[in-house]
Scaffold this motif. Structure first.
Motif, mmCIF file in Angstrom:
data_model
loop_
_atom_site.group_PDB
_atom_site.id
_atom_site.type_symbol
_atom_site.label_atom_id
_atom_site.label_comp_id
_atom_site.label_asym_id
_atom_site.label_seq_id
_atom_site.Cartn_x
_atom_site.Cartn_y
_atom_site.Cartn_z
ATOM 1 N N LEU A 118 23.114 32.637 -13.754
ATOM 2 C CA LEU A 118 21.792 32.857 -13.160
ATOM 3 C C LEU A 118 21.473 31.724 -12.181
ATOM 4 C CD1 LEU A 118 19.964 33.975 -16.424
ATOM 5 C CD2 LEU A 118 20.548 35.436 -14.484
ATOM 6 N N PRO A 119 20.730 32.014 -11.124
ATOM 7 C CA PRO A 119 20.478 30.980 -10.122
ATOM 8 C C PRO A 119 19.546 29.889 -10.649
ATOM 9 C CG PRO A 119 19.322 33.009 -9.547
ATOM 10 C CD PRO A 119 20.168 33.327 -10.742
ATOM 11 N N ILE A 120 20.058 28.670 -10.731
ATOM 12 C CA ILE A 120 19.292 27.553 -11.304
ATOM 13 C C ILE A 120 18.065 27.237 -10.468
ATOM 14 C CG2 ILE A 120 20.730 25.781 -10.148
ATOM 15 C CD1 ILE A 120 19.262 25.367 -13.662
ATOM 16 N N GLU A 121 18.123 27.524 -9.171
ATOM 17 C CA GLU A 121 16.961 27.236 -8.314
ATOM 18 C C GLU A 121 15.797 28.162 -8.633
ATOM 19 O OE1 GLU A 121 19.882 28.266 -7.383
ATOM 20 O OE2 GLU A 121 19.730 29.980 -6.020
ATOM 21 N N GLU A 122 16.047 29.220 -9.389
ATOM 22 C CA GLU A 122 14.959 30.106 -9.820
ATOM 23 C C GLU A 122 14.552 29.814 -11.266
ATOM 24 O OE1 GLU A 122 13.410 32.179 -7.839
ATOM 25 O OE2 GLU A 122 14.763 32.484 -6.141
ATOM 26 N N TYR A 123 14.861 28.614 -11.741
ATOM 27 C CA TYR A 123 14.503 28.211 -13.109
ATOM 28 C C TYR A 123 13.045 28.546 -13.429
ATOM 29 C CZ TYR A 123 13.232 25.084 -16.981
ATOM 30 O OH TYR A 123 12.753 24.568 -18.166
ATOM 31 N N GLY A 124 12.837 29.239 -14.526
ATOM 32 C CA GLY A 124 11.473 29.526 -14.979
ATOM 33 C C GLY A 124 10.821 30.724 -14.313
ATOM 34 N N LEU A 125 11.544 31.351 -13.377
ATOM 35 C CA LEU A 125 10.985 32.503 -12.658
ATOM 36 C C LEU A 125 11.800 33.754 -12.998
ATOM 37 C CD1 LEU A 125 10.699 30.585 -9.284
ATOM 38 C CD2 LEU A 125 8.781 31.215 -10.784
ATOM 39 N N PRO A 126 11.223 34.938 -12.766
ATOM 40 C CA PRO A 126 11.962 36.163 -13.100
ATOM 41 C C PRO A 126 13.368 36.225 -12.496
ATOM 42 C CG PRO A 126 9.678 36.706 -12.697
ATOM 43 C CD PRO A 126 9.824 35.232 -12.382
ATOM 44 N N LEU A 127 13.536 35.792 -11.266
ATOM 45 C CA LEU A 127 14.870 35.875 -10.667
ATOM 46 C C LEU A 127 15.850 34.890 -11.285
ATOM 47 C CD1 LEU A 127 14.343 36.622 -6.873
ATOM 48 C CD2 LEU A 127 14.271 38.138 -8.849
ATOM 49 N N GLY A 128 15.347 33.977 -12.101
ATOM 50 C CA GLY A 128 16.223 33.064 -12.823
ATOM 51 C C GLY A 128 16.479 33.512 -14.252
ATOM 52 N N THR A 129 16.066 34.740 -14.569
ATOM 53 C CA THR A 129 16.135 35.239 -15.940
ATOM 54 C C THR A 129 16.992 36.504 -15.998
ATOM 55 O OG1 THR A 129 13.836 34.548 -16.024
ATOM 56 C CG2 THR A 129 14.649 35.744 -17.917
#
Lengths: 493, 493
Positions: A272-283
């Motif tokens: 998963l993209p780490i730059e989207e940590y905590g956001l839907p696209l990071g989940t």
């Protein structure tokens, strides 16, 4: 202005994630290293973290930021996705009143303890009244969430947004006759599995598990393998994903395929993209896609002759006494043996789905009110006889075997089957994209496989739901005939 | 009404504690099991937990509950103590503005990184400017907190409420001449220590550490011993206290006395009243009393001939090759060897306090402005020559050796010496309360010792400050002559 409002959204989302992941660290520690006598206070600490994260999620100020962001028109596509998906989650959460949440939590706690007791005493009737109360509350929850066709859809979609009773009925209707045919054709062959049950040293098995995880591409600086009572995967970010295994010294299989299975889950989280940590696209997008990743590695890759062409010699190096005499063909036959059995978690790839189907059937009808809690045990046993031809000797080996109902997870089970089906469909597409893939795997090269998953599935996070993702990857929606072809191909060998 | 207001206070206090302890779990995991590449996100998760706990602590509603409770007159004594002590902590916390806290955090972060670089390059001057900035901020902090006599008092009292420059100056003035005398009298005896540096297998050492911890009375269901780069103790409640050790295969001592030292800290935490979880009475009173517990076990008990009368044979059982030839007398001489050296953490019981004193002197004068940051290295080296008679070859073995300044912990060091002094005083009192205690210890019975500490010290939590507690336990305030007598008694043997 614009930019700072989105930043505010990201910061708040990450603070929520920090709390949720902190709770996950406390859970992981609880299952692996925590001293026994601190269970009670630990549960309280986890509850404080979860409740605080929940409070922050449903904070009107957070919703307000999202609503404002949607009114503005200049978010990037990914930013817009993050806001839209998160807002949808929040609005769903807010449907439940604090009083309902508390009621559910108390009821689950009661049901869970009754389930434990019922299992110990091997008597479903001890659990039935508490389960009935819980089912009634789940019906209420279905009404709160709302649904179009079937109340069970509302519960199902908690785990699997793109699924429905209509879809699942069709999937199982397509699937079951084919499965029965394969079962009839290949079951009960006289297969030698005794070598899988020799004595395999526990420490050596753990080393073997770590070796397998590394071979699959789990970065040692981002993962760990530990021992727990039940194998699981948990993550605290895409740079810290942990798996556990269970080790039985008289069983080569349990640790091996548990580790590969959890390794598949872990690779998804690590991708998963780490730059989207905590956001839907990071989940991760859904449970079925998560399960597709574990089943993909466990079955499509990990029960494939090409895989063991390379890895059986490696296993023989780890366990010379137990395995050095075993030929690949004999090994593969043992690994892929089909046989109706009582326990889901130990079932083969074919009969597995009968277990899921029976659960699904019972859950669906419980929520529709067409059967009653007290009849579960009877119905369960009849269905096992009808579909798998086996007699269930007692509730412990029957309807008391899984934890899910007792913790209120109705609607969860079907994702297991969907996961296997998606896995086969992804595997099929990987093979057509890379005609040499099995030859690569037979050389111990798993990297093309991993990169294909990263590229086609992992990188998107929650951007697409299961069906959208399946369409994007395979140019087709869920198609159970591909799973049946995959099985026929495997067992006819 | 009354009751429910106190309950509200307790609940809020416990929620704060839950967050702080969760941060501690994440820290523990970071130091023991966390995969390397997740350090950055983990720090962010810990920061969110700490900041949230801080916000809750200084929440006006929380303060208001406490103020109301104080106006009412019917709290029990313990309840009143909890409210009073907590309110005092909160009011102290609130003196610092969020802007100041942020500035401090940024300055510490810069200083820490410069310290790392300076150590690597073995050059204090790289660190000096960042340290100067930090010192200036600590001076500002002293003004914010306020003080009566000396600005250093304000920083000191962050760690040690009952200490002051006046008190410490007197303590060291009483202590140092006596220490110098003992050092002259007993140093540089021709003592054989080579057997402590044979090869000691790491796994076996860990087992030995676990054995020692258990012998000391650390409940296996409430504690763990793990390995980390630097030994430490952490607790997540009085039912979950963890210690770590560092293992060097060529050193029997490091792991052994680290484990006993951390075990002493852990026994204190394990002895705190669990029913006061999250409240002042459930918390250790001060750093010097914490250190008194670790030094008590490490030195008074763990470097005592009575202890090794029983445990040397046990150590020989663990390490027959390395230790079976070693006689108790020879072992004790090696264990209690005195020799001036460069590194505080490796110093013996006598020279240790010169290290502390030199730090204290420099800290005090830095805060008073009577010396300047850039001169630290020079002053350090002169003082080591003057007091310990040794030449400091470079900054790495000199003023760059400890982390404390770089993280802003000025005022912390003196608690180490106070801890040793309190330990000796408690040990003296334990012996007069139980004249047979050394004979019990020589039979491997450590329980009377533990129970005495539980009864006299642990059970009170933060109820008494260091000096009040010392008075209550020993009928006397801090008295450095008892420590000198303890040393003379030990080394004259």
């Amino acid at each position: 202005m614009m930019d700072s409002l989105y930043t505010e959204f990201v910061e708040q989302s990450r603070k929520i994630a920090d709390l949720q992941y902190a709770a996950a660290v406390l859970e992981w520690d609880k299952e692996t290293y925590m001293p026994a006598k601190s269970a009670e206070i630990r549960s309280q600490q986890i509850a404080t973290l979860s409740e605080t994260a929940h409070t922050w999620l449903i904070d009107p100020a957070y919703e307000n930021v999202m609503q404002q962001l949607l009114e503005q028109k200049d978010l990037s596509e990914n930013e817009l996705d993050n806001v839209k998906i998160r807002l949808k989650e929040v609005l769903r959460l807010k449907k439940k009143t604090p009083a309902f949440v508390r009621k559910m939590s108390e009821t689950v706690s009661k049901a869970y303890h009754k389930w434990i007791e019922a299992r110990r005493k091997n008597d479903f009737s001890i659990y039935a009244p508490a389960l009935e109360e819980l089912i009634n509350l789940k019906k209420e929850e279905a009404e709160i969430y709302g649904y179009e066709e079937h109340p069970y859809d509302a519960l199902l979609q908690e785990y699997e947004e793109s699924a429905s009773v209509e879809m699942l009925d069709k999937v199982f209707a397509d699937l079951l006759p084919g499965l029965s045919e394969i079962l009839e054709k290949y079951k009960n062959k006289n297969i030698d599995t005794h070598f899988l049950h020799k004595k395999y040293d526990a420490a050596k098995q753990l080393e073997w598990g770590k070796y397998l995880a590394e071979q699959m591409g789990l970065d040692k600086d981002k993962t760990r393998l530990d021992i727990s009572e039940h194998p699981f995967t948990t993550n605290f970010s895409a740079t810290d994903v942990r798996i556990t295994t269970r080790i039985d010294e008289n069983d080569f299989s349990n640790n091996t395929w548990s580790t590969i299975h959890e390794g598949g889950h872990a690779l998804y989280e690590l991708g998963l993209p780490i730059e989207e940590y905590g956001l839907p696209l990071g989940t991760f997008t859904s449970l079925s896609i998560h399960e597709s990743q574990s089943r993909f590695w466990e079955n499509c890759v990990g029960k494939n002759g090409a895989f063991w062409y390379h890895y059986l010699p490696e296993a023989q190096r780890f366990f010379p006494e137990q395995l050095s005499e075993i030929k690949l063909e004999v090994f593969m036959q043992a690994v892929n043996r089909i046989e109706p059995s009582l326990i889901r978690t130990e079932a083969d790839e074919v009969t597995y789905h009968f277990h899921i189907y029976i659960r699904y059937l019972i859950e669906k009808e419980l929520i529709a009110g067409t059967i009653s809690t007290k009849d579960i045990s009877k119905i369960w046993n009849e269905k096992y006889k009808e579909l798998l031809g086996i007699d269930v000797p007692d509730d412990k080996s029957g309807c008391l075997q899984d934890i899910h109902w007792s913790i209120g997870s109705l609607g969860y089970f079907p994702t297991y089957s969907l996961g296997s089906l998606y896995a086969a469909q992804f595997w099929d597409k990987l093979k057509s994209d890379n005609p040499n893939i099995e030859s690569e795997i037979s050389n111990g090269n798993l990297n093309t496989t991993l990169q294909w998953l990263r590229q086609n599935i992992h990188q998107y996070g929650k951007k697409y739901d299961s069906e959208q993702l399946c369409k994007k990857v395979t140019d087709s929606t869920l198609d159970s005939t591909i799973f049946l072809k995959y099985l026929e191909d495997k067992f006819s060998k």
